[in-house]
Motif scaffolding. Sequence first.
Motif, mmCIF file in Angstrom:
data_model
loop_
_atom_site.group_PDB
_atom_site.id
_atom_site.type_symbol
_atom_site.label_atom_id
_atom_site.label_comp_id
_atom_site.label_asym_id
_atom_site.label_seq_id
_atom_site.Cartn_x
_atom_site.Cartn_y
_atom_site.Cartn_z
ATOM 1 N N GLU A 93 0.865 -1.185 0.000
ATOM 2 C CA GLU A 93 0.000 0.000 0.000
ATOM 3 C C GLU A 93 0.895 1.226 0.000
ATOM 4 O OE1 GLU A 93 -3.355 2.174 2.830
ATOM 5 O OE2 GLU A 93 -2.495 0.252 3.428
ATOM 6 N N LYS A 94 0.605 2.154 -0.877
ATOM 7 C CA LYS A 94 1.361 3.408 -0.890
ATOM 8 C C LYS A 94 0.697 4.372 0.084
ATOM 9 C CE LYS A 94 3.577 3.019 -5.278
ATOM 10 N NZ LYS A 94 4.037 3.677 -6.477
ATOM 11 N N VAL A 95 1.493 4.840 1.039
ATOM 12 C CA VAL A 95 0.997 5.710 2.095
ATOM 13 C C VAL A 95 1.719 7.053 1.989
ATOM 14 C CG1 VAL A 95 0.831 5.982 4.605
ATOM 15 C CG2 VAL A 95 0.558 3.726 3.574
ATOM 16 N N PRO A 96 0.965 8.165 2.037
ATOM 17 C CA PRO A 96 1.624 9.476 1.949
ATOM 18 C C PRO A 96 2.693 9.641 3.029
ATOM 19 C CG PRO A 96 -0.762 9.713 1.845
ATOM 20 C CD PRO A 96 -0.474 8.274 2.196
ATOM 21 N N SER A 97 3.751 10.327 2.650
ATOM 22 C CA SER A 97 4.863 10.584 3.569
ATOM 23 C C SER A 97 4.975 12.078 3.812
ATOM 24 C CB SER A 97 6.164 10.059 2.954
ATOM 25 O OG SER A 97 7.262 10.449 3.716
ATOM 26 N N GLU A 98 5.375 12.438 5.030
ATOM 27 C CA GLU A 98 5.577 13.857 5.341
ATOM 28 C C GLU A 98 6.758 14.415 4.563
ATOM 29 O OE1 GLU A 98 5.988 14.201 9.557
ATOM 30 O OE2 GLU A 98 4.039 13.281 9.936
ATOM 31 N N LYS A 99 7.698 13.533 4.257
ATOM 32 C CA LYS A 99 8.899 13.933 3.525
ATOM 33 C C LYS A 99 8.999 13.097 2.254
ATOM 34 C CE LYS A 99 11.208 14.337 7.955
ATOM 35 N NZ LYS A 99 12.259 13.783 8.794
ATOM 36 N N GLY A 100 8.926 13.741 1.114
ATOM 37 C CA GLY A 100 9.156 13.030 -0.133
ATOM 38 C C GLY A 100 7.969 12.253 -0.655
ATOM 39 N N PRO A 101 8.272 11.283 -1.523
ATOM 40 C CA PRO A 101 7.206 10.513 -2.182
ATOM 41 C C PRO A 101 6.504 9.572 -1.204
ATOM 42 C CG PRO A 101 9.368 9.626 -2.728
ATOM 43 C CD PRO A 101 9.609 10.872 -1.930
ATOM 44 N N PRO A 102 5.364 9.018 -1.620
ATOM 45 C CA PRO A 102 4.655 8.069 -0.752
ATOM 46 C C PRO A 102 5.542 6.870 -0.413
ATOM 47 C CG PRO A 102 3.323 8.627 -2.668
ATOM 48 C CD PRO A 102 4.678 9.216 -2.889
ATOM 49 N N ARG A 103 5.305 6.317 0.766
ATOM 50 C CA ARG A 103 6.040 5.126 1.199
ATOM 51 C C ARG A 103 5.266 3.883 0.798
ATOM 52 N NH1 ARG A 103 7.153 7.480 7.104
ATOM 53 N NH2 ARG A 103 9.110 8.528 6.627
ATOM 54 N N LYS A 104 6.027 2.842 0.469
ATOM 55 C CA LYS A 104 5.409 1.544 0.195
ATOM 56 C C LYS A 104 5.401 0.773 1.509
ATOM 57 C CE LYS A 104 6.277 -0.560 -3.780
ATOM 58 N NZ LYS A 104 7.033 -1.204 -4.894
ATOM 59 N N VAL A 105 4.199 0.514 2.005
ATOM 60 C CA VAL A 105 4.045 -0.230 3.246
ATOM 61 C C VAL A 105 3.689 -1.674 2.870
ATOM 62 C CG1 VAL A 105 2.753 -0.465 5.393
ATOM 63 C CG2 VAL A 105 3.379 1.810 4.541
ATOM 64 N N TYR A 106 4.479 -2.599 3.395
ATOM 65 C CA TYR A 106 4.340 -4.013 3.068
ATOM 66 C C TYR A 106 3.615 -4.733 4.194
ATOM 67 C CZ TYR A 106 7.928 -2.877 -0.337
ATOM 68 O OH TYR A 106 8.626 -2.302 -1.366
ATOM 69 N N SER A 107 2.688 -5.600 3.822
ATOM 70 C CA SER A 107 2.032 -6.456 4.813
ATOM 71 C C SER A 107 2.005 -7.877 4.273
ATOM 72 C CB SER A 107 0.617 -5.955 5.129
ATOM 73 O OG SER A 107 -0.168 -5.897 3.964
ATOM 74 N N LEU A 108 2.168 -8.812 5.161
ATOM 75 C CA LEU A 108 2.211 -10.211 4.781
ATOM 76 C C LEU A 108 0.814 -10.684 4.397
ATOM 77 C CD1 LEU A 108 4.700 -12.044 4.784
ATOM 78 C CD2 LEU A 108 3.931 -12.964 6.956
ATOM 79 N N ASN A 109 0.710 -11.338 3.258
ATOM 80 C CA ASN A 109 -0.580 -11.879 2.837
ATOM 81 C C ASN A 109 -0.617 -13.394 3.121
ATOM 82 O OD1 ASN A 109 0.830 -13.136 0.717
ATOM 83 N ND2 ASN A 109 0.338 -11.484 -0.735
ATOM 84 N N ARG A 110 -1.666 -14.045 2.691
ATOM 85 C CA ARG A 110 -1.843 -15.472 2.961
ATOM 86 C C ARG A 110 -0.666 -16.298 2.441
ATOM 87 N NH1 ARG A 110 -3.472 -19.527 0.018
ATOM 88 N NH2 ARG A 110 -4.189 -18.213 -1.688
ATOM 89 N N HIS A 111 -0.252 -16.004 1.217
ATOM 90 C CA HIS A 111 0.877 -16.737 0.627
ATOM 91 C C HIS A 111 2.164 -16.481 1.431
ATOM 92 C CE1 HIS A 111 2.974 -18.954 -2.437
ATOM 93 N NE2 HIS A 111 3.730 -17.926 -2.768
ATOM 94 N N GLY A 112 2.327 -15.248 1.888
ATOM 95 C CA GLY A 112 3.494 -14.908 2.708
ATOM 96 C C GLY A 112 3.489 -15.638 4.044
ATOM 97 N N HIS A 113 2.314 -15.772 4.645
ATOM 98 C CA HIS A 113 2.207 -16.517 5.905
ATOM 99 C C HIS A 113 2.556 -17.996 5.689
ATOM 100 C CE1 HIS A 113 0.740 -13.644 8.878
ATOM 101 N NE2 HIS A 113 0.039 -13.076 7.905
ATOM 102 N N GLN A 114 2.140 -18.541 4.545
ATOM 103 C CA GLN A 114 2.487 -19.929 4.227
ATOM 104 C C GLN A 114 3.998 -20.074 4.050
ATOM 105 O OE1 GLN A 114 0.057 -20.526 0.744
ATOM 106 N NE2 GLN A 114 -1.703 -21.247 1.934
ATOM 107 N N GLN A 115 4.603 -19.120 3.365
ATOM 108 C CA GLN A 115 6.053 -19.140 3.163
ATOM 109 C C GLN A 115 6.780 -19.044 4.503
ATOM 110 O OE1 GLN A 115 7.424 -19.634 0.222
ATOM 111 N NE2 GLN A 115 9.562 -19.278 0.700
#
Length: 109
Positions: free
Chosen positions: A64-86
């Motif tokens: 998810e791209k989240v606005p940042s106070e400084k610079g471009p939006p940040r990419k926020v990573y969250s583990l999905n179902r496949h990631g939990h399996q891994q």
Amino acid sequence: MGKQETEMLKGVLEGIVLAILARRPAYGYEITAWLRDQGFSDIAEGTVYALLVRIEQRGLVDVEKVPSEKGPPRKVYSLNRHGHQQLAGFWKTWSFLTDRLAQLHEGED
């Protein structure tokens, strides 16, 4: 950190990052800062970002791209179902390896 420690860390870094993301969503710098706070001081930010790109391409995380106070939006990573399996597979392998290594270590004289 010595060369041997660095090489071993590279082999498990993906599992470590997945475990961090299993706790909560985070962006690259947060992950790097946490690793450094935990004593992994030689981890380069570029190493973490390259790893995040790879796990994103493999479909292990949602981004998810989240606005940042400084610079471009940040990419926020969250583990999905496949990631939990891994991650579950990583922990299974980790347990197997640590058990065998402990047996080898106990056998040393």
